[in-house]
Design a protein around this motif. Sequence first.
Motif, PDB file in Angstrom:
ATOM      1  N   ALA A   2       0.850  -1.127  -0.170  1.00 20.05           N
ATOM      2  CA  ALA A   2      -0.005  -0.008  -0.074  1.00 20.05           C
ATOM      3  C   ALA A   2       0.959   1.027   0.093  1.00 20.05           C
ATOM      4  O   ALA A   2       1.932   1.300   0.593  1.00 20.05           O
ATOM      5  N   LEU A   7      -2.087   5.039   4.251  1.00 20.36           N
ATOM      6  CA  LEU A   7      -2.170   4.463   5.635  1.00 20.36           C
ATOM      7  C   LEU A   7      -2.824   5.095   6.575  1.00 20.36           C
ATOM      8  O   LEU A   7      -2.351   6.592   6.514  1.00 20.36           O
ATOM      9  N   SER A  25      -4.000  -0.162   6.519  1.00 19.90           N
ATOM     10  CA  SER A  25      -4.576   0.241   5.318  1.00 19.90           C
ATOM     11  C   SER A  25      -6.309   0.005   5.399  1.00 19.90           C
ATOM     12  O   SER A  25      -7.135   0.539   4.491  1.00 19.90           O
TER      13      SER A  25
END
Length: 145
Positions: A2, A7, A25
């Motif tokens: 990610a 995040l 995430s």
Amino acid sequence: MADPEKLFKVNVVTPDGLVFSHRCSLVEMRAIDGQRSVMYNHLPLLTPLAIGEIRVKRSREDNETVNHIAVSGGYFEFSDNVATIIADSAERSSSIDVSRAEAARKRAQAAMEEAKASHDQQSLERAQVALKRAANRISVYNSSN
């Protein structure tokens, strides 16, 4: 992996202190009105939680780690890309003593039978909640292994 910008922070807090704090995430939980999932930039949210499992998906360089946390109700708040879970009790799956949870489940089942026999509605309701909490801890432990 990610994108680091995608995040957000998640904290799980009980009266005993901070139980869990990481960047993630995705957070999945059971609210009292059903299953919920929250990702980066979700609209602000405040919802009461049911006895259930919190799943936190954390991203690492090559793999995604999922943390499982058993909660016994509480509240979930999301605002400004920070998720805060405030619970009376919360336990990470790695900290769950499954034999202790199994013993609690058996005690709750016996208390339910006793309450039914004596027609004690208040004791029956308490035993049912205790049974849900014990079963949840066992389920969270099993789902992480």
